[in-house]
Design an enzyme around this catalytic site. Structure first.
Site, PDB file in Angstrom:
ATOM      1  N   SER A  51       0.817  -1.220   0.000  1.00 35.43           N
ATOM      2  CA  SER A  51       0.000   0.000   0.000  1.00 35.43           C
ATOM      3  C   SER A  51       0.851   1.270   0.000  1.00 35.43           C
ATOM      4  O   SER A  51       1.791   1.415   0.780  1.00 35.43           O
ATOM      5  CB  SER A  51      -0.923   0.023   1.218  1.00 35.43           C
ATOM      6  N   THR A  84      -9.320  -1.902   2.324  1.00 36.40           N
ATOM      7  CA  THR A  84      -9.020  -2.477   1.022  1.00 36.40           C
ATOM      8  C   THR A  84      -9.263  -3.980   1.064  1.00 36.40           C
ATOM      9  O   THR A  84      -9.796  -4.514   2.052  1.00 36.40           O
ATOM     10  CB  THR A  84      -7.579  -2.113   0.575  1.00 36.40           C
ATOM     11  N   LYS A 132     -13.750  -4.837   1.954  1.00 33.26           N
ATOM     12  CA  LYS A 132     -14.651  -3.766   1.513  1.00 33.26           C
ATOM     13  C   LYS A 132     -16.133  -4.132   1.658  1.00 33.26           C
ATOM     14  O   LYS A 132     -16.970  -3.257   1.862  1.00 33.26           O
ATOM     15  CB  LYS A 132     -14.355  -3.374   0.065  1.00 33.26           C
ATOM     16  N   GLU A 189     -25.361   6.479   1.576  1.00 36.58           N
ATOM     17  CA  GLU A 189     -26.281   5.936   0.558  1.00 36.58           C
ATOM     18  C   GLU A 189     -25.541   5.367  -0.651  1.00 36.58           C
ATOM     19  O   GLU A 189     -25.858   4.286  -1.146  1.00 36.58           O
ATOM     20  CB  GLU A 189     -27.244   7.039   0.107  1.00 36.58           C
ATOM     21  N   ASN A 206     -14.894   1.790   1.319  1.00 35.35           N
ATOM     22  CA  ASN A 206     -13.430   1.898   1.314  1.00 35.35           C
ATOM     23  C   ASN A 206     -12.924   2.925   2.323  1.00 35.35           C
ATOM     24  O   ASN A 206     -11.723   3.074   2.510  1.00 35.35           O
ATOM     25  CB  ASN A 206     -12.898   2.239  -0.089  1.00 35.35           C
ATOM     26  N   ASP A 251     -14.245   5.572  -4.025  1.00 36.08           N
ATOM     27  CA  ASP A 251     -13.564   5.091  -5.235  1.00 36.08           C
ATOM     28  C   ASP A 251     -14.126   5.711  -6.509  1.00 36.08           C
ATOM     29  O   ASP A 251     -13.396   6.251  -7.332  1.00 36.08           O
ATOM     30  CB  ASP A 251     -13.660   3.564  -5.332  1.00 36.08           C
ATOM     31  N   ALA A 310     -16.211  -5.702 -15.002  1.00 37.41           N
ATOM     32  CA  ALA A 310     -17.454  -5.743 -14.230  1.00 37.41           C
ATOM     33  C   ALA A 310     -17.187  -6.150 -12.784  1.00 37.41           C
ATOM     34  O   ALA A 310     -18.060  -6.699 -12.120  1.00 37.41           O
ATOM     35  CB  ALA A 310     -18.445  -6.703 -14.889  1.00 37.41           C
ATOM     36  N   ASN A 364     -17.376  -6.597 -20.964  1.00 41.50           N
ATOM     37  CA  ASN A 364     -16.735  -7.530 -20.038  1.00 41.50           C
ATOM     38  C   ASN A 364     -16.609  -8.900 -20.693  1.00 41.50           C
ATOM     39  O   ASN A 364     -17.421  -9.274 -21.545  1.00 41.50           O
ATOM     40  CB  ASN A 364     -17.557  -7.648 -18.746  1.00 41.50           C
ATOM     41  N   TYR A 408      -1.770   1.149 -11.815  1.00 38.32           N
ATOM     42  CA  TYR A 408      -0.692   2.140 -11.646  1.00 38.32           C
ATOM     43  C   TYR A 408       0.678   1.498 -11.444  1.00 38.32           C
ATOM     44  O   TYR A 408       1.663   2.189 -11.183  1.00 38.32           O
ATOM     45  CB  TYR A 408      -1.006   3.117 -10.504  1.00 38.32           C
ATOM     46  N   GLY A 446      -3.639   4.900 -13.131  1.00 40.13           N
ATOM     47  CA  GLY A 446      -4.380   4.703 -11.893  1.00 40.13           C
ATOM     48  C   GLY A 446      -3.935   5.552 -10.721  1.00 40.13           C
ATOM     49  O   GLY A 446      -4.604   5.560  -9.678  1.00 40.13           O
TER      50      GLY A 446
END
Length: 275
Positions: free
Chosen positions: A14, A61, A65, A77, A86, A101, A127, A150, A219, A240
């Site tokens: 991370s 993460t 999640k 909501e 997250n 996110d 997806a 997808n 990324y 990313g």
């Protein structure tokens, strides 16, 4: 002192601590941000201790999640609709869950586009969980045309059912490749091209519009093979890092009330990745 952390398993990779600690420094806030490995078996015990820990909140993460949802006292909501959290805010022991996110991605995308999304045709590839968050954020912007492609038709149908948006067009990857010239914005939410599988691509770009915006949430590496091809074809590209930073900045704001300097956060993340 403001304290926050990120939990997950694994967590060693991370980059959240480096970017959040830079954000604390830039904002002039006495704060600290750590990472902590929490296994699925340890989640219950972690939450019990976290309530009275003095931490302002945490990022969440993989793989927590979704599994963290029953432990929260309140769920925003949007996070409830997405079915994943997250970011958690600890309000004197009351835990409130958010999902930054999708909106984090949206902030980074809006830095790249020159027209409103209502004038643009968008293709979302994938997806999974990231696609779900981004799709929820995008559908609220009412793009001119919104398609999702997808590999698994069943998984795509499941996502479209959950999105409850009839205007979203489902596509196979083959059909998306054939129709690529009609899209202004392409977004890869799969792990195609991620280290170590750096030669893979989500779909070919033979029919890419020259002035398209091509985004990849991967990324590592900073420049995927897919983004490199898009750049060679004249597209505006974004990796990313932008989404990582923007979703982190939105979490930071929820804990501190201050939206941080995202340029500094991006800079430190890129430096870390180049090492």
């Amino acid at each position: 002192m403001v304290k926050a952390l990120v939990i997950g398993d694994p967590i060693e990779h991370s980059l959240s601590p480096v970017m959040h600690n830079v954000a604390f420094n830039q904002a002039g806030i006495h704060g600290s941000y750590e990472k902590q490995r929490v296994t699925s078996e340890e989640l219950d015990g972690f939450i019990q201790g976290f309530r009275n820990s003095g931490y302002a909140g945490c990022n969440v993460t993989i793989p927590h999640k979704v599994s963290i949802l029953p432990y929260l006292d309140e769920i925003d909501e949007e996070a409830r609709e997405i079915g994943a959290v997250n970011t958690v805010v600890n309000k004197n022991g009351k835990l409130i869950g958010y999902n930054t996110d999708g909106r984090g991605f949206l902030l980074s995308l809006k830095e790249k586009i020159t027209k409103p999304l209502t004038d643009l045709s968008i293709l979302l590839i994938g997806a999974g969980g990231a696609s779900r968050s981004i799709a929820y954020a995008l559908k609220k912007e009412n793009p001119k045309q919104f398609s999702i492609a997808n590999r698994s038709e069943e998984r795509l149908r499941s996502l479209l059912r959950d999105l409850k948006e009839e205007r979203i067009e489902p596509l196979s990857l083959k059909r998306a490749e054939e129709d690529l010239s009609r899209f202004d914005v392409l977004i890869n939410t799969t792990n195609a091209g991620m280290y170590p599988e750096v030669q893979t691509v989500p779909l070919n770009l033979h029919h890419l519009k020259e002035d398209a915006v091509v985004c990849d949430i991967v990324y590592n590496p900073l420049m995927t093979r897919w983004l490199e091809t898009a750049k060679d074809k004249g597209a505006e590209i974004d990796n990313g890092v932008s989404m990582l930073v923007m979703q982190g900045a939105m979490a930071f704001e929820k804990w501190t009330g201050i939206f941080p300097d995202t340029d500094k956060m991006k800079q430190i993340v890129i430096e870390q990745l180049r090492r």
